[in-house]
Enzyme design. Structure first.
Site, PDB file in Angstrom:
ATOM      1  N   ASP A 198       0.848  -1.200   0.000  1.00  0.00           N
ATOM      2  CA  ASP A 198       0.000   0.000   0.000  1.00  0.00           C
ATOM      3  C   ASP A 198       0.882   1.248   0.000  1.00  0.00           C
ATOM      4  O   ASP A 198       2.112   1.150  -0.113  1.00  0.00           O
ATOM      5  CB  ASP A 198      -0.961  -0.007   1.205  1.00  0.00           C
ATOM      6  CG  ASP A 198      -2.302   0.634   0.863  1.00  0.00           C
ATOM      7  OD1 ASP A 198      -2.296   1.812   0.459  1.00  0.00           O
ATOM      8  OD2 ASP A 198      -3.342  -0.022   0.986  1.00  0.00           O
ATOM      9  N   HIS A 268      -2.877   2.999  -4.438  1.00  0.00           N
ATOM     10  CA  HIS A 268      -2.284   2.499  -3.189  1.00  0.00           C
ATOM     11  C   HIS A 268      -0.913   1.886  -3.449  1.00  0.00           C
ATOM     12  O   HIS A 268      -0.605   0.791  -2.982  1.00  0.00           O
ATOM     13  CB  HIS A 268      -3.225   1.477  -2.529  1.00  0.00           C
ATOM     14  CG  HIS A 268      -4.463   2.112  -1.932  1.00  0.00           C
ATOM     15  ND1 HIS A 268      -4.432   2.858  -0.778  1.00  0.00           N
ATOM     16  CD2 HIS A 268      -5.747   2.121  -2.350  1.00  0.00           C
ATOM     17  CE1 HIS A 268      -5.658   3.301  -0.495  1.00  0.00           C
ATOM     18  NE2 HIS A 268      -6.479   2.871  -1.443  1.00  0.00           N
ATOM     19  N   GLU A 332     -10.004   2.873  -4.958  1.00  0.00           N
ATOM     20  CA  GLU A 332      -9.489   4.217  -4.652  1.00  0.00           C
ATOM     21  C   GLU A 332      -8.289   4.605  -5.520  1.00  0.00           C
ATOM     22  O   GLU A 332      -7.222   4.907  -4.999  1.00  0.00           O
ATOM     23  CB  GLU A 332      -9.136   4.285  -3.162  1.00  0.00           C
ATOM     24  CG  GLU A 332     -10.354   4.039  -2.281  1.00  0.00           C
ATOM     25  CD  GLU A 332     -10.046   4.034  -0.785  1.00  0.00           C
ATOM     26  OE1 GLU A 332     -10.887   4.512  -0.017  1.00  0.00           O
ATOM     27  OE2 GLU A 332      -8.966   3.544  -0.383  1.00  0.00           O
TER      28      GLU A 332
HETATM   29  C1  ACM Z   1     -11.152  -0.219   0.919  1.00  0.00           C
HETATM   30  O1  ACM Z   1     -11.581  -0.172   2.061  1.00  0.00           O
HETATM   31  N1  ACM Z   1     -10.523   0.815   0.376  1.00  0.00           N
HETATM   32  C2  ACM Z   1     -11.318  -1.397   0.095  1.00  0.00           C
END
Ligand code: ACM
Ligand code: ZN
Length: 550
Positions: A198, A268, A332
């Site tokens: 991440d 991420h 995201e």
């Molecule tokens: C998430 O909680 N961004 C999958």
């Protein structure tokens, strides 16, 4: 006369002491078996003279037998030996495979005065039976345990029964991950979704790209409080070597738990970008992030090199993880860099991608990228799971969707033909608070997912059309660790909510009963205590009150 009286008294006292060392099993465990039918015959007396029989030459059953022996010793203090055998002998526990059981993980337990039989269609089913038997036992130091005669059988409602663990935002050592696996096994779960990369760190050793862990595994500090601009300035990080990963994967497999690694892409990714800035659109420099949230800096998919990098990483990931599923994230991913990047725009143009009424060209570029990865994994016999954002960028229905922004995206995905795993923020984000009275709770992301909300969750919406319901293949709770810094805190967040989740995963909706569950939960909590696991005791007593206040 007086002497006789004293002797009699002593005999009675000895008998009382002896009785005190005899415990009794109770099959009304968590998750509750589908059927517990009493048999009218005498009980089985379990002592350390009993043996645990398993079929000679069957390594999986040999491991199962050893595991059961250890569990019985943990619970009762009695040590039972295991024995390879070709037949079930009287007076013993016998583990065996049984083709009459339909479900791969279904189990049957038969207790008669002569024998206890634990059966499963597969060794995994036998293991589930072992968990059930283990949880039925009383806790203490016993000379004998009475097992009432009975026929017990159960099959899980869902084949995918998962827990997730984020080992990026905070890093947890091998022993902690193994204990998490132990906790999962106790709750009849079979999939560990392991979040390994991440913005805040890269935690899996990749031999071809050593800087991923040398550089990407470390951040220069961590935000204090609730994602405040103040940073502790303390270098923080760590990673799992490939050897450690193999060890953990094997440890999980011995407990019939498949580990699904997540390499989150194309967003991420600051851990990787800090190590190899050429993977980004701007070329950096980038830093491993000390804040929480969503970064605009993501992989540049205009570069062929980025695709090669991902394939190389996945090659090593596939070598380490035999799981059919590889989780490729996809959540995201802001597209602002792609909008500005000549190479990403060139890719869009080369592919002839255009925006349509529903999706931007950049959203469809993510779809293209995901499909490249999906095809690459498919060539190696693997499948992808991705977060529900993938539904917004035309991925192939063979991608399994993890529904996190509520249960609705999952229902939509099922209608489109995707398999779906339900892990909606409400109520299955276990990093959220478990009460509305948060002032005495460890700092958490927010939200309020009480024990009862978890228990009441129904993964298959009533209005989901009949032909799509089978696409809901599983249920999972997620544990993001921005605010979880140590193992007791992980355990506090998941216990006892995992117990409630286990009944969602195992029971048919009509079998569920919250009050009954809470009564049965008390013995399971005694097991938590036995193993020294931290749990939220208040959920046992005041949870309804919390719920009523919301
Ligand atoms: C998430 O909680 N961004 C999958
Ligand atoms: Zn780019």
């Amino acid at each position: 006369m007086r002497r006789y009286f004293t002797l009699l008294l002593m005999a009675v006292m000895i008998a009382v002491i002896a009785m005190a060392q005899t415990g009794k099993a109770d099959y009304r465990i968590v998750p509750l078996p589908d059927r517990i039918d009493g048999i009218k015959s005498a009980d089985f007396r379990l002592t350390d003279k009993c043996l645990i029989n398993y079929t000679m030459g069957d390594r999986a059953m040999e491991r199962n037998a050893a595991m059961l022996s250890r569990y019985i010793e943990d619970m009762t203090g009695m040590h039972l030996s295991t024995r390879p055998t070709l037949r079930g002998d009287a007076g013993n526990i016998t583990l065996r495979l049984d083709d009459n059981i339909d479900n791969d993980e279904g189990y049957g337990i038969t207790v008669t005065p002569k024998c206890v039989e634990v059966r499963g269609k597969t060794a995994a089913g036998v293991f589930q039976g072992i968990q059930a038997l283990r949880k039925s036992l009383p806790i203490g130091e016993f000379d004998a345990v009475i097992l009432p005669s009975a026929q017990i059988s159960s099959s899980p409602r869902f084949g995918y029964r998962g827990m997730h663990l984020d080992c990026v935002r905070h890093f947890f050592g091998v022993e902690t991950v193994k204990r998490y696996i132990d906790i999962m096994a106790l709750h009849g779960m079979n999939r560990l979704h392991w979040h390994l990369t991440d913005d805040q760190g890269w935690r899996i050793e990749i031999k071809k790209y050593p800087r991923l862990t040398e550089v990407g595994g470390w951040r220069n500090g961590t935000t204090l409080g609730h994602n405040s601009p103040v940073n502790d300035g303390i270098r923080y990080g760590g990673y799992y070597t490939q050897e450690e990963i193999r060890d953990i994967v094997l440890y999980a497999a011995d407990r019939y738990i498949t580990i699904i690694p997540e390499i989150d892409m194309p967003g991420h990714m600051l851990g990787a970008l800090a190590a190899y800035p050429e993977l980004g659109c701007t070329g950096g420099p980038y830093e491993v992030w000390g804040m929480w949230g969503v970064s605009d800096d993501i992989l540049c998919v205009g570069k062929d090199h980025t695709l090669q990098f991902i394939k190389d990483v996945l090659d090593e990931v596939m070598q380490l993880f035999p799981s059919q599923y590889i989780h490729i994230g996809g959540d995201e991913s802001p597209r602002v860099r792609w909008q500005q990047c000549p190479l990403c725009q060139q890719r869009i143009s080369d592919l002839g991608i255009t925006a349509d009424g529903k999706q931007s060209a950049e959203a469809r570029l993510q779809g293209w990228f995901t499909t490249q990865v999906q095809n690459y994994l498919a060539q190696h016999g693997r499948r992808i799971i991705g977060w529900d954002e993938l539904l917004g960028c035309d991925v192939d229905p063979s991608a399994t969707i993890m529904s996190w922004r509520g249960a609705k995206p999952g229902a939509e995905g099922a209608k489109l033909g995707h398999d779906v795993i339900m892990s909606p923020v409400g109520p299955l984000y276990f990093d959220y608070y478990q009460t509305s009275k948060t002032w005495n709770e460890p700092m958490s992301f927010g939200g309020c997912n009480t024990l009862k909300k978890v228990y009441d969750f129904e993964p298959v919406a009533e209005d989901l059309p009949a032909g799509t319901r089978h696409h809901i293949i599983g249920v999972q709770a997620n544990v993001w660790t921005e605010y979880i810094t140590c193992e007791p805190q992980i355990q506090y967040q998941v216990l006892p909510r995992m117990a409630a989740l286990s009944e969602v995963q195992w029971l048919q909706p009509e079998e569920k009963d919250y009050q009954d569950f809470k009564a049965r939960l008390l013995h399971l909590v005694d097991l938590y205590k036995l193993y020294g696991w931290t749990y939220r005791a208040k959920s046992l007593i005041q949870e309804e009150e919390d719920h009523a206040q919301e």
